[in-house]
Scaffold this motif. Sequence first.
Motif, PDB file in Angstrom:
ATOM      1  N   GLN A 119       9.754   0.660   2.840  1.00  0.00           N
ATOM      2  CA  GLN A 119      10.503   0.048   1.741  1.00  0.00           C
ATOM      3  C   GLN A 119      11.036  -1.307   2.154  1.00  0.00           C
ATOM      4  O   GLN A 119      10.942  -2.291   1.397  1.00  0.00           O
ATOM      5  N   THR A 120      11.543  -1.416   3.376  1.00  0.00           N
ATOM      6  CA  THR A 120      12.050  -2.699   3.868  1.00  0.00           C
ATOM      7  C   THR A 120      10.917  -3.736   3.917  1.00  0.00           C
ATOM      8  O   THR A 120      11.075  -4.870   3.465  1.00  0.00           O
ATOM      9  N   ILE A 121       9.769  -3.284   4.392  1.00  0.00           N
ATOM     10  CA  ILE A 121       8.630  -4.218   4.455  1.00  0.00           C
ATOM     11  C   ILE A 121       8.267  -4.684   3.063  1.00  0.00           C
ATOM     12  O   ILE A 121       8.036  -5.867   2.797  1.00  0.00           O
ATOM     13  N   PHE A 122       8.231  -3.683   2.135  1.00  0.00           N
ATOM     14  CA  PHE A 122       7.861  -4.046   0.771  1.00  0.00           C
ATOM     15  C   PHE A 122       8.861  -5.009   0.151  1.00  0.00           C
ATOM     16  O   PHE A 122       8.495  -5.985  -0.522  1.00  0.00           O
ATOM     17  N   ASP A 123      10.153  -4.684   0.357  1.00  0.00           N
ATOM     18  CA  ASP A 123      11.193  -5.576  -0.174  1.00  0.00           C
ATOM     19  C   ASP A 123      11.055  -6.978   0.409  1.00  0.00           C
ATOM     20  O   ASP A 123      11.178  -7.987  -0.307  1.00  0.00           O
ATOM     21  N   SER A 124      10.772  -7.056   1.689  1.00  0.00           N
ATOM     22  CA  SER A 124      10.592  -8.375   2.313  1.00  0.00           C
ATOM     23  C   SER A 124       9.444  -9.117   1.651  1.00  0.00           C
ATOM     24  O   SER A 124       9.529 -10.312   1.355  1.00  0.00           O
ATOM     25  N   SER A 164      -1.736   3.551   4.879  1.00  0.00           N
ATOM     26  CA  SER A 164      -0.500   2.770   4.873  1.00  0.00           C
ATOM     27  C   SER A 164       0.645   3.554   5.430  1.00  0.00           C
ATOM     28  O   SER A 164       0.588   4.794   5.532  1.00  0.00           O
ATOM     29  N   ILE A 165       1.616   2.821   5.804  1.00  0.00           N
ATOM     30  CA  ILE A 165       2.795   3.480   6.395  1.00  0.00           C
ATOM     31  C   ILE A 165       3.348   4.495   5.432  1.00  0.00           C
ATOM     32  O   ILE A 165       3.797   5.586   5.824  1.00  0.00           O
ATOM     33  N   LEU A 166       3.310   4.128   4.143  1.00  0.00           N
ATOM     34  CA  LEU A 166       3.850   5.055   3.160  1.00  0.00           C
ATOM     35  C   LEU A 166       3.125   6.391   3.238  1.00  0.00           C
ATOM     36  O   LEU A 166       3.741   7.455   3.290  1.00  0.00           O
ATOM     37  N   ASN A 167       1.856   6.245   3.213  1.00  0.00           N
ATOM     38  CA  ASN A 167       1.084   7.487   3.261  1.00  0.00           C
ATOM     39  C   ASN A 167       1.365   8.274   4.513  1.00  0.00           C
ATOM     40  O   ASN A 167       1.555   9.493   4.473  1.00  0.00           O
TER      41      ASN A 167
END
Lengths: 539, 668
Positions: free
Chosen positions: B656-661, B4-7
């Motif tokens: 974070q933006t993706i997750f918030d969306s 994932s992007i986070l990782n």
Amino acid sequence: MRISTGQIFSNANRNMMENQTSLLDIQNKLSSGKKFTSLAEDPVGASRVVGLKRELAQLDMFQSNIDASRRRLELEDATFGDLNTAMDRMRELSLQARNNTNTDADRQAIAHELEQLVEYSAGLMNTRDAKGEYIFSGSKGTTQTYLKQDDRYTYQGDSTARNIQVSSALYTQSTDVGRDLFESIKQEPELSVTGEMAGAITGYEVTDPERYASLMRSTGDLELRVTVGTDGAVPPAVPAPEYRYSLLDSAGQPVPMAPPNNTLVKDIVFDPTDPGARQVTLNLSGITVDLMLPDNTFVDDTVASVTGEGEAYFVDTVGNPALTGSQALTDLIRDNGPLTVQVAYDPAAILPANPYTYSVLDAAGNPVTVTADSDATDDIIELNGWSVQMQGGADAYSTEFTLDIEPPQAARLRFEQSPSNVLNAVMETVEALREPVQGDQQALTLQNERVNKALVEIKTAQERIGESTSKVGSRLRTLESAEFTNIDFKLMTEGTLSAVQDLDYAEASTELAKRQLALEAAYASFAKIQELSLFDYIR
Amino acid sequence: MSSSILNIGVQALNANQTALSYVGQNIANVNTEGYTRQTVLMGTQQPPILGVEVKDIRRMTDQFLIKQVWADTSVFKSNEAYSQKIAQLDAMLVSDSTSLSSSMDSYFASMQQVVDDPLFIANRELFLAEASSLANSFNDFDSKLRGQADLVNTEIRSMTDTVNSITENIAALNVQISTMHAAGQSTNELQDKRDLLVKDLSGYVTTSVISQDGVTYNVMIGTGQPLVVGNTAARLDVRNSDADPTQLDIYMTNGSGISSQVTNQLGNGAIGGMVNYRDNVLQPTLNEVGRLAIVFSETMNEQHRKGMDLNGDMGEDLFKPLQRGEVTANLKNENLTTSAHVSFYDVQELTGSDYKFEVTGIDSFRITRLSDGQRFDASSLTEVTSADELDQSATFYEDTANGSVSISLDGMTFTLKGEAGVGDSYLIQPTRSGGQLMDTKINNPRMLALASPLRIEPATTNTGNAELTDISITSTRPNANLRTGAAELPLEIVFNAPDADGNVTYSVYMNVASGNPEIYEGMENLVYTEGEPIVIEQDDYELTFNNQPNPGDRFTVEFNTNGYSDNSNALAMSDLQNQTLVNGFSYQDTYGQLLAKVGTQASNANISYASSRSVLTASENALQSVAGVNLDEEAANLVKYQQAYSAAAQLISAYQTIFDSLISAVRR
């Protein structure tokens, strides 16, 4: 190529250090004035400097030698001047003494003043230098030059002069010897006799001093020799002893009598039993010598001795062992030198052949003629009148032996002429003048002869002093030219030394400016470089 | 781990943070000595996982360049030590105040004073003072040199101590590094430390490093002796040399307790430079000074003995006689009951070299001249049959009665007495202690023998112009007749009329004062040749005359009683300054040569020093260009990783933006 920050700083650092070191080095050179401050900079130059400094030191040494020598020579010169003045006055007084109108009292006064002058001159001859050394005593500098004993002056010094070095190849004499300077007056020539037979000379008279001196100068020492031999009678006659005398010069040649006689005094026979015959007067050129020749108890030491292989010894005419060879044999040896006799013995030889065959050779190997063996049957070999006993025997053998002579008794005659000095000459005159002669014509004449002699002697002494003065003068001139040579050498050497070790200030100052500039450039460039950093430009 | 992007972002952040920290490490250590810059090697994660990871922290170095630096450091340090020591000696010699030649100049200058005025006691005292001062100059010179030798020994000692502590540290680091390496940790800093230690070590000895496993350093010295093996370090220690106890030798004791001598196997490095200086500059200089002292003392003594002093006696020794050199038996010799000594048969032939005598077999020996290595054994020497014939070089004499063997070489005679074992050796140092022992022997000015012992007095009736030019005394041994008073004097030389061949002859008479002079020793009617000496053999003197005598001219030869103003012997002594007495050179020329030799060695040392320094600088620069930190480069790297970090942070923020969306899309 990539550069690390550390490199930048360490490079700059190193440059500055190097420039500082080289600046310090040039500063050292400028302040010391020396071209090289360590051996590494000029090893060959360093060793040359050692050699040049040594030469300079030596030149200084020579100069101080020259100065010391000059002082001494000037002292001598002054002394000669004073002596000359004194001797002038002596001459005046002697001339005055010759005047026949003088009374005894006048002569006493002259004698007194002469004596004062003699003492004054003796004092001058005994001059000591500033350090207490007697300058005219030769090498005996602690011994007073002239010693007065019984109103006569004797020279106590010797003949050794001292040399000093005044330049690298020149040695000069630095002292003058009193014997050469002052012992200038020759007295009567004499004859001195030494040797075992000295007593044979009973007297002599010098008839002509110059001819006597010239005779002795060409002959050297003379030798009076007495030898005993036989009269050469041949067996069966019994040989009788014969006594002879010779006068030989130093080369061994007989001396001729005075002309017009000119006979050589060689092997002259005399009868030792006749006292009249023993008294002989030799008339030589310029001198007559009275001899009392020895009598017939005289033992001649001239023996021919035999050394060699095998048994061989002298026998006399009747076969008894003898100690001497004959005079003829001795003469033979004297003429030819030591003889070698080679003998071969062959028992198988049949008569009349002699079993002994012998040959006689001189020192160079040349055969010498001897009388033949008269009797072939016996074991005796005859050589010129005397015989040698050989061993016989059954075996053949050959042997060799030598014949040589012991030197005979002799007397040596020598030319003697004691020198004297002007002091003694004048003292003799003083004593003569003190004798009262007034009214006695003969005594007066004798006295005047003495005074005339003194005048001649004073003149001789003054001439010698005059010669010595000019010798001193020329030595002073030699010293001066040596001094100039040394000064030139010294200048040259100092120049060379300077070229090797002294700094060229012009060159060094330029170098100083150059290095200073380099250091300043290093500082300036460092300042610029260390300013640059990317960090200053990142926000 | 998912891609994932986070990782990916987190990985990128970590990686860049690590990179930044290493940039920081580089910047922080820009001035650390021996620090090698480290770069971070990034690599992609193994597919199918996406992301980045730090693969390796690379130490940017080059083994070849490092080894070059070590080798050049050894050479440089060796030259540095050597040239520094020589510079000290140079500074001592260049100064005029220590110059032996200047002292000799003063000595000869004071001698000229007594030549001018031999009688004056003050001159004699001045001369004795100068002689004593000259001896002191030699003593001082010698002791300064010995002081340097002591300093060299002290420095060698302290250097070996330093080497020992370095090697211990290297061994300890070896252990640490291999442990950490096994645990997978970075050992870059420790490696830097270890490399720096090896560089220091190279400054003392030549090193070569072999690393079999790439981790542990095995350090060999010079010719291959192992110094550090893994975790054990051999010890170096300093002991007195077997051959010459005044010197030091270096021994290495390895782990099993076995010691071996390694003095000459240390290669370059400061210790090698010190040993080189000691053996090739200091000892030869000491020997040369000793030789000069010996020749000066002995030649002055010989001439002085030919003169006559103020007491009327023949001269004694002016300087203390230096007639023995030094012999040291090797400590390892089998037979310690032998005795050996070295004396001089002709000081003028001495070289400054030391010699080594070895017993090579039951009946064979070998002697080596150490300055040039030339060897002599019984076949290259001439055997002589008596001890008196040992006055020639390259001869030997076996005295079976005494059980000794003597060898004469280069002016010295070495004698060994006793049964030496095969392999025994002796160090012969003929001139080593000359400078130390030189001293004056006479302190009474009356005992200066400046006059000739003989006086030649011409008769007043001489009419020829023959004159004496030379009196030469031919023997100074203690029982010579002139010295003991047993000489037949006075003699009279009388010249005769020319003989049948036209030769002027002379005869010599003794018992002149009696009424019956006798011919002396058969000297009758000998041919006179101008300029050729008249030899009086029994009493050891010769007289030379010039020019022609007339018949009847005579000269009396007598003892020079009261002849104290004579200066002939003083002149002869002063002439010695210019004679070539020291193996073909004069005293002061020999000193000059000594200066030139040291100067040349110093000059060469300076050149070597300068060149080895520039070589070292070049190789250090080469290494630095690979391993050195460049602040500008690091500054750029800082920016680089900062930007990457920012970019990576943006990834997370994007995540974070993706997750918030996503969350807001799902919430109702």
